[in-house]
Motif scaffolding. Structure first.
Motif, PDB file in Angstrom:
ATOM      1  N   GLY A 137      36.789  49.941  34.757  1.00  0.00           N
ATOM      2  CA  GLY A 137      36.157  48.722  35.242  1.00  0.00           C
ATOM      3  C   GLY A 137      35.223  48.149  34.203  1.00  0.00           C
ATOM      4  O   GLY A 137      34.743  48.862  33.315  1.00  0.00           O
ATOM      5  N   GLY A 138      34.984  46.828  34.298  1.00  0.00           N
ATOM      6  CA  GLY A 138      34.080  46.207  33.349  1.00  0.00           C
ATOM      7  C   GLY A 138      34.132  44.694  33.397  1.00  0.00           C
ATOM      8  O   GLY A 138      34.610  44.085  34.365  1.00  0.00           O
ATOM      9  N   TYR A 139      33.649  44.072  32.331  1.00  0.00           N
ATOM     10  CA  TYR A 139      33.532  42.617  32.190  1.00  0.00           C
ATOM     11  C   TYR A 139      34.736  42.065  31.452  1.00  0.00           C
ATOM     12  O   TYR A 139      35.243  42.687  30.507  1.00  0.00           O
ATOM     13  N   THR A 140      35.206  40.892  31.871  1.00  0.00           N
ATOM     14  CA  THR A 140      36.296  40.226  31.178  1.00  0.00           C
ATOM     15  C   THR A 140      35.989  38.750  31.010  1.00  0.00           C
ATOM     16  O   THR A 140      35.385  38.120  31.895  1.00  0.00           O
ATOM     17  N   ASN A 141      36.381  38.210  29.865  1.00  0.00           N
ATOM     18  CA  ASN A 141      36.222  36.787  29.572  1.00  0.00           C
ATOM     19  C   ASN A 141      37.554  36.253  29.072  1.00  0.00           C
ATOM     20  O   ASN A 141      38.110  36.760  28.100  1.00  0.00           O
ATOM     21  N   ASP A 158      38.727  23.889  26.084  1.00  0.00           N
ATOM     22  CA  ASP A 158      39.150  25.208  26.570  1.00  0.00           C
ATOM     23  C   ASP A 158      38.415  25.506  27.864  1.00  0.00           C
ATOM     24  O   ASP A 158      37.223  25.217  27.990  1.00  0.00           O
ATOM     25  N   LEU A 159      39.120  26.101  28.797  1.00  0.00           N
ATOM     26  CA  LEU A 159      38.476  26.624  30.002  1.00  0.00           C
ATOM     27  C   LEU A 159      38.053  28.055  29.715  1.00  0.00           C
ATOM     28  O   LEU A 159      38.881  28.920  29.441  1.00  0.00           O
ATOM     29  N   ASP A 160      36.750  28.295  29.749  1.00  0.00           N
ATOM     30  CA  ASP A 160      36.165  29.603  29.455  1.00  0.00           C
ATOM     31  C   ASP A 160      35.767  30.239  30.782  1.00  0.00           C
ATOM     32  O   ASP A 160      34.881  29.744  31.481  1.00  0.00           O
ATOM     33  N   ALA A 161      36.441  31.340  31.164  1.00  0.00           N
ATOM     34  CA  ALA A 161      36.249  31.948  32.483  1.00  0.00           C
ATOM     35  C   ALA A 161      35.659  33.353  32.359  1.00  0.00           C
ATOM     36  O   ALA A 161      36.126  34.161  31.557  1.00  0.00           O
ATOM     37  N   ASP A 162      34.634  33.625  33.165  1.00  0.00           N
ATOM     38  CA  ASP A 162      33.985  34.933  33.192  1.00  0.00           C
ATOM     39  C   ASP A 162      34.310  35.653  34.494  1.00  0.00           C
ATOM     40  O   ASP A 162      34.353  35.045  35.567  1.00  0.00           O
ATOM     41  N   GLY A 163      34.502  36.985  34.384  1.00  0.00           N
ATOM     42  CA  GLY A 163      34.795  37.737  35.597  1.00  0.00           C
ATOM     43  C   GLY A 163      34.667  39.232  35.401  1.00  0.00           C
ATOM     44  O   GLY A 163      34.046  39.708  34.451  1.00  0.00           O
ATOM     45  N   ARG A 185      45.924  46.707  36.232  1.00  0.00           N
ATOM     46  CA  ARG A 185      44.539  46.237  36.366  1.00  0.00           C
ATOM     47  C   ARG A 185      44.497  44.861  37.043  1.00  0.00           C
ATOM     48  O   ARG A 185      45.402  44.038  36.889  1.00  0.00           O
ATOM     49  N   TYR A 186      43.428  44.659  37.794  1.00  0.00           N
ATOM     50  CA  TYR A 186      43.174  43.409  38.502  1.00  0.00           C
ATOM     51  C   TYR A 186      41.874  42.811  37.980  1.00  0.00           C
ATOM     52  O   TYR A 186      40.861  43.502  37.849  1.00  0.00           O
ATOM     53  N   SER A 187      41.916  41.509  37.678  1.00  0.00           N
ATOM     54  CA  SER A 187      40.728  40.788  37.224  1.00  0.00           C
ATOM     55  C   SER A 187      40.480  39.604  38.145  1.00  0.00           C
ATOM     56  O   SER A 187      41.421  38.966  38.632  1.00  0.00           O
ATOM     57  N   ASP A 209      37.856  30.655  41.322  1.00  0.00           N
ATOM     58  CA  ASP A 209      38.437  31.766  42.086  1.00  0.00           C
ATOM     59  C   ASP A 209      39.846  31.988  41.554  1.00  0.00           C
ATOM     60  O   ASP A 209      40.815  31.453  42.094  1.00  0.00           O
ATOM     61  N   LEU A 210      39.939  32.761  40.464  1.00  0.00           N
ATOM     62  CA  LEU A 210      41.222  33.053  39.836  1.00  0.00           C
ATOM     63  C   LEU A 210      41.476  34.548  39.882  1.00  0.00           C
ATOM     64  O   LEU A 210      40.590  35.347  39.562  1.00  0.00           O
ATOM     65  N   ASP A 211      42.677  34.921  40.270  1.00  0.00           N
ATOM     66  CA  ASP A 211      43.094  36.316  40.276  1.00  0.00           C
ATOM     67  C   ASP A 211      44.051  36.566  39.117  1.00  0.00           C
ATOM     68  O   ASP A 211      44.890  35.721  38.799  1.00  0.00           O
ATOM     69  N   ARG A 212      43.932  37.742  38.509  1.00  0.00           N
ATOM     70  CA  ARG A 212      44.840  38.105  37.418  1.00  0.00           C
ATOM     71  C   ARG A 212      45.334  39.533  37.637  1.00  0.00           C
ATOM     72  O   ARG A 212      44.531  40.445  37.842  1.00  0.00           O
TER      73      ARG A 212
END
Length: 223
Positions: A137-141, A158-163, A185-187, A209-212
């Motif tokens: 687990g951790g941070y993703t950009n 650019d769309l810069d997304a934090d999650g 993995r799920y982000s 609200d984006l799922d990856r």
């Protein structure tokens, strides 16, 4: 963030040279110490529950493609328990498209996937001398290149997304130095902003609200 990219770029060069370097390093204990790895797998980004279009079932609210990149980390082993930090940078071929004039988006407009940075940690348990299962687990950009409304020309945005990211996987020691792994993995990306090139200031942060979802395989070398 730039410092992270520099470090991961160095990790890329190390991963390319890993096969040759592995011949020159001494034996390492499985699941311990510094490692670099090459990654590849399946990547899909989709609209989260708050922006999901449940009314129009024909609306394809996802983009998918081939993901690839490099990672690095350091594992500390205590008997059968393993813990350690990890980081990676990946890219993806996923992008939105127009299908017979119908725009198939996922809530953020016409974009194509750019790089994705992850920094976090994992905890594992060695279930056999050559096999470890783990959670992470951790941070993703993530960045998504914004394209013009009805075509594929990149704009200067650019769309810069934090999650955040969670995942689990299994790692197999092929030898003391070489390993392979498979993980899911799920982000989730909850905040975003528009970054502009040149002298234009970046946009204000807004809610996302984006799922990856990703299924990734990796091959690496320990030192």
């Amino acid at each position: 963030m730039k410092k992270i990219l520099v470090c991961l770029a160095a990790g890329t060069a190390m991963a390319v040279a890993a096969p040759a370097m592995a011949q020159n390093v001494g034996p390492a204990e499985p699941f311990t110490g510094f490692h670099v790895e090459a990654l590849a797998g399946y990547d899909v980004s989709k609209a989260g529950s708050s922006i999901d279009d449940d009314v129009n079932e024909d609306n394809d609210q996802s983009i998918d493609g081939f993901a690839y990149g490099v990672g690095a980390g350091y594992d500390f082993r205590m008997n059968n328990f393993v813990i350690g930090p990890e980081a990676e940078v990946t890219w993806s071929t996923a992008k939105t498209s127009f299908d017979d004039g119908d725009f198939e988006g996922f809530g953020v407009g016409n974009v194509k996937t750019n790089r994705d940075i992850y920094v976090g940690a994992r905890v594992g348990y060695v279930v056999s001398p050559q096999t470890m299962v783990y959670a992470k687990g951790g941070y993703t950009n993530a960045k998504f290149d914004v394209r013009n409304a009805i075509g594929t020309t990149d704009t200067n945005r650019d769309l810069d997304a934090d999650g955040w990211r969670i995942g689990a996987g299994v790692e197999q020691a092929i030898s003391n130095n070489v390993f392979a792994k498979l993980e899911y993995r799920y982000s989730n990306y909850e905040k975003g902003e528009l970054d502009y090139t040149g002298d234009s200031p970046d946009g204000q942060r807004f809610d996302l609200d984006l799922d990856r979802h990703q299924v990734m395989a990796g091959v690496g070398v320990r030192f």
